[in-house]
Enzyme design. Structure first.
Site, PDB file in Angstrom:
ATOM      1  N   THR A  82      -0.389   4.590   5.007  1.00  0.00           N
ATOM      2  CA  THR A  82      -1.745   4.046   5.073  1.00  0.00           C
ATOM      3  C   THR A  82      -1.932   3.106   6.258  1.00  0.00           C
ATOM      4  O   THR A  82      -2.993   2.513   6.409  1.00  0.00           O
ATOM      5  CB  THR A  82      -2.090   3.283   3.780  1.00  0.00           C
ATOM      6  OG1 THR A  82      -0.981   2.496   3.403  1.00  0.00           O
ATOM      7  CG2 THR A  82      -2.447   4.236   2.668  1.00  0.00           C
ATOM      8  N   GLY A  83      -0.910   2.951   7.066  1.00  0.00           N
ATOM      9  CA  GLY A  83      -1.086   2.186   8.297  1.00  0.00           C
ATOM     10  C   GLY A  83      -0.537   0.770   8.244  1.00  0.00           C
ATOM     11  O   GLY A  83      -0.982  -0.090   9.000  1.00  0.00           O
ATOM     12  N   THR A 114       2.567  -0.277   9.070  1.00  0.00           N
ATOM     13  CA  THR A 114       3.273  -0.501  10.329  1.00  0.00           C
ATOM     14  C   THR A 114       2.276  -0.660  11.467  1.00  0.00           C
ATOM     15  O   THR A 114       2.412  -1.523  12.330  1.00  0.00           O
ATOM     16  CB  THR A 114       4.200   0.693  10.636  1.00  0.00           C
ATOM     17  OG1 THR A 114       4.896   1.029   9.454  1.00  0.00           O
ATOM     18  CG2 THR A 114       5.156   0.376  11.731  1.00  0.00           C
ATOM     19  N   GLY A 147       0.823  -1.207   0.000  1.00  0.00           N
ATOM     20  CA  GLY A 147       0.000   0.000   0.000  1.00  0.00           C
ATOM     21  C   GLY A 147       0.846   1.241   0.000  1.00  0.00           C
ATOM     22  O   GLY A 147       2.033   1.196   0.336  1.00  0.00           O
ATOM     23  N   PRO A 148       0.241   2.372  -0.361  1.00  0.00           N
ATOM     24  CA  PRO A 148       0.988   3.632  -0.386  1.00  0.00           C
ATOM     25  C   PRO A 148       1.517   3.996   1.008  1.00  0.00           C
ATOM     26  O   PRO A 148       1.006   3.484   2.006  1.00  0.00           O
ATOM     27  CB  PRO A 148      -0.054   4.663  -0.845  1.00  0.00           C
ATOM     28  CG  PRO A 148      -1.264   3.921  -1.227  1.00  0.00           C
ATOM     29  CD  PRO A 148      -1.162   2.531  -0.735  1.00  0.00           C
ATOM     30  N   PRO A 149       2.507   4.863   1.063  1.00  0.00           N
ATOM     31  CA  PRO A 149       3.055   5.253   2.367  1.00  0.00           C
ATOM     32  C   PRO A 149       1.999   5.904   3.251  1.00  0.00           C
ATOM     33  O   PRO A 149       1.118   6.596   2.755  1.00  0.00           O
ATOM     34  CB  PRO A 149       4.146   6.277   2.015  1.00  0.00           C
ATOM     35  CG  PRO A 149       4.286   6.285   0.557  1.00  0.00           C
ATOM     36  CD  PRO A 149       3.161   5.552  -0.055  1.00  0.00           C
ATOM     37  N   GLU A 159     -10.414  33.698 -10.348  1.00  0.00           N
ATOM     38  CA  GLU A 159     -11.055  32.730  -9.442  1.00  0.00           C
ATOM     39  C   GLU A 159     -12.566  32.873  -9.459  1.00  0.00           C
ATOM     40  O   GLU A 159     -13.286  31.880  -9.404  1.00  0.00           O
ATOM     41  CB  GLU A 159     -10.504  32.886  -8.015  1.00  0.00           C
ATOM     42  CG  GLU A 159      -9.028  32.557  -7.838  1.00  0.00           C
ATOM     43  CD  GLU A 159      -8.626  31.174  -8.343  1.00  0.00           C
ATOM     44  OE1 GLU A 159      -9.422  30.227  -8.180  1.00  0.00           O
ATOM     45  OE2 GLU A 159      -7.525  31.051  -8.928  1.00  0.00           O
TER      46      GLU A 159
END
Ligand code: ADP
Ligand code: ZN
Length: 603
Positions: free
Chosen positions: A200-201, A203, A196-198, A419
């Protein structure tokens, strides 16, 4: 490096002084053995002398009873040689040695090379000793061995990845009741790969397994294995497994496994001996222990495509758990978890924040709360309010507000018009995401931002919505054009144009929205596979005629939506001016203020 030089100099000095001292003592004791010349002559006449070594004026004397002493010839004694011959004394002449006169120079010249050698030797043995020590005590230096009583993380601390949680609950069960599984003969994987991407839990999940099942937790990062000295990584792996086996049941967590587990034999240098050895050792160790030893290895990566296939074979990391970025519901739950220990005011609507943070990882959300808490303290407030959360979110998304950036009133007006154009089209065009706020406070690289909040994470877009998005993206450019004329428009629409063109291109080449070209994939990009970096394959399988047609179709979509937006803005040009005024006055407008302006009410 400076440290090393200092150390060497210190060593040189210390050793030099010791040597100097020793030599001095020896020299002195040697000196003590000098006797006066007259006594020597007396002994010579008494026939007591066996041998003399003459070195210029210095005589080294050996007596018949084997006593040795030195003496100096005070004046040129011409008779000495005759007397010696008469007395049958053995005479040895010695080469004249000047340096003998200067004992310090002797010491320096003779000792310095040895000294330097000793210093370097000490230094290098120390280095090697240190690195081998590092290798031996892997838990002391690089990885943290934390016993389960320290890990208090449970599944309740994790949200937004329900499937992953379900998968790990099976592993938790095994660690808790191993016998139950053994009886049935069930097999629990030795190795689990979390992908998974960094942030994301990954660890966190690994720790939760240890926390829930009360087992020891070893963690190490893949990059810790990769060392300068060949063999150190491999010995670290060996030691890690040895320790783990002594502490069963336990979990070994290897973060960033791609650092060691990269496909062997590829890369710029065609392979890396140290890494290959480490990886081999890891494979050997994984094969070496039995499933029932209650050691589970969990590895995390965000590049599974980079991993060596050997790692993924059965019996190794054969269980894969995918963790994705959290969706709206997940984000709200994660926010709830991270606001458990902070004081937040009642006006805070976490679901609104969850809605406006698509693409945020768990770590980003935790960071968001933390930033808001810090800001609250800085503002000397007691509770975190929506204001702080919004500010922190903007800071994370767009960088820090550039308060110091000087902008002329002219520039500010241009940005306000631009804007306002986005806001008005976004508000009026059908099927567009609801507007959230607009700001002309410059941040990071952007000068102004209009934010829309999607109702749900957009997985599927429909044609109307995509067209609306393109119109809105051109709103800024059109506003500038209407106010200042075609010749005076700015380059500020670069990003808008880029995004709009990309959407239009995808509509035709990927999503099959073009009647003319039909629902086909016209993919002319380089091969997507990331791990073929070295031998990128470009396949061109679209004819030039088709490419031309694609370009025509993209142009058509853009033109259609551009004209739609332009007409809308012309009809509401009064709103454009009042919106610009409000933006210059307040710099940021929220949803309510925008609604009022759109309904031609005064704010
Ligand atoms: P990874 O290992 O995937 O890079 P981490 O597990 O180290 O990510 O996450 C870093 C921090 O982000 C965690 O300590 C936690 O505070 C927060 N976090 C990440 N994902 C989640 C989640 N799903 N639920 C709750 N907190 C999370
Ligand atoms: Zn714009």
């Amino acid at each position: 490096m400076k440290k090393i030089i200092k150390k060497i100099i210190a060593y040189v000095f210390i050793i030099f002084f010791i040597m100097f001292f020793i030599q001095n003592v020896i020299y002195k004791s040697y000196n003590n053995n000098y006797i006066e010349y007259s006594k020597f002559i007396t002994e010579l006449t008494q026939n007591k002398i066996k041998e003399v070594k003459i070195n210029d004026k210095e005589i080294n004397v050996i007596k018949k009873n084997n006593d040795i002493y030195n003496t100096y010839i005070p004046i040129d004694d011409n008779k000495l040689l005759d007397t010696l011959l008469i007395k049958n004394v053995k005479i040895i002449g010695q080469e004249h040695n000047k340096s003998n006169n200067n004992i310090i120079i002797t010491i320096i010249s003779s000792w310095i090379p040895i000294l330097l050698f000793i210093c370097f030797w000490i230094y290098f043995t120390k280095q090697i000793y240190n690195s081998s020590k590092k290798a031996i005590s892997f838990n002391k230096n690089k990885s943290k061995l934390s016993k389960s009583n320290k890990i208090k993380i449970t599944l309740k601390d994790i949200a937004g990845c329900d499937e992953a949680k379900e998968e790990i609950s099976e592993i938790i069960d095994f660690l808790k009741y191993p016998n139950k599984f053994k009886k049935i003969g069930g097999k629990i994987p030795k190795g689990v790969l979390m992908i998974g991407p960094p942030g994301t839990g990954k660890t966190l999940l690994a720790k939760a397994i240890a926390g829930e099942s009360n087992v020891s937790f070893f963690s190490i990062s893949g990059s810790d294995f990769v060392e300068m000295f060949i063999g150190v990584g491999a010995s670290r792996v060996r030691n890690m497994f040895d320790q783990a086996k002594k502490n069963t049941p336990c979990i070994i967590f290897i973060d960033e496994i791609d650092a060691v587990g990269k496909k062997r034999g590829i890369g710029i240098n065609g392979g890396n001996d140290e890494r290959d050895q480490t990886l081999n050792q890891l494979l050997v160790e994984m094969d070496g222990f039995e499933i029932n030893q209650n050691v589970i290895i969990i590895a995390a990566t965000n590049r599974p495509d980079m991993l060596d296939n050997a790692l993924l074979r059965p019996g190794r990391f054969d269980r894969k758990i995918y963790i994705n970025l959290p969706d709206i519901k997940g984000r709200e739950e994660i926010l709830k978890i991270h606001t458990r220990n902070v004081i937040i005011s009642n006006d805070v609507d976490l679901s609104l924040i969850a809605r406006s943070t698509p693409g945020f990882s768990g770590a980003d959300l935790s960071n968001l709360i933390n930033e808001a808490a810090l800001l609250t303290v800085r503002l000397k407030k007691k509770k975190i309010t929506m204001n702080e959360l919004e500010k922190s979110k903007d800071k994370i998304i767009m960088g820090v507000e550039r308060n110091s950036m000087v902008m002329t009133n002219k520039q500010k007006e241009l940005i306000a018009f631009h804007e306002s154009g986005h806001v008005i089209i976004g508000y009026l065009i059908p099927k567009h995401d609801p507007i959230h706020k607009v700001t002309i406070i410059p941040r990071g690289y952007t000068l102004g931002v209009t934010c829309f909040i999607p109702k749900s994470d957009s997985i599927n877009e429909n044609l109307k919505k995509l067209n609306g998005q393109i119109s809105t993206l051109y709103g800024g450019r059109i506003a500038e054009e209407l106010v200042y004329g075609k010749k005076n428009i700015s380059t500020g629409a670069y990003n808008d144009i880029k995004v709009a063109t990309l959407i239009a291109r995808n509509m035709i080449t990927k999503w099959g929205f073009s009647e003319k070209l039909g629902p086909l994939l016209y993919n002319n990009e380089t091969n997507d596979s990331i791990f073929l970096e070295n031998n990128k394959i470009t396949t061109k399988y679209i004819s030039d005629a088709t490419l031309y047609m694609i370009d025509q179709e993209i142009k058509l979509i853009i033109e259609k939506n551009y004209i739609k937006a332009r007409n809308l803005l012309i009809k509401n040009i009064d709103i454009l001016y009042s919106m610009k005024d409000a933006l210059i006055k307040y710099e940021t407008l929220n949803y309510k203020q925008i609604c009022n302006i759109m309904n031609r009410k005064i704010i």
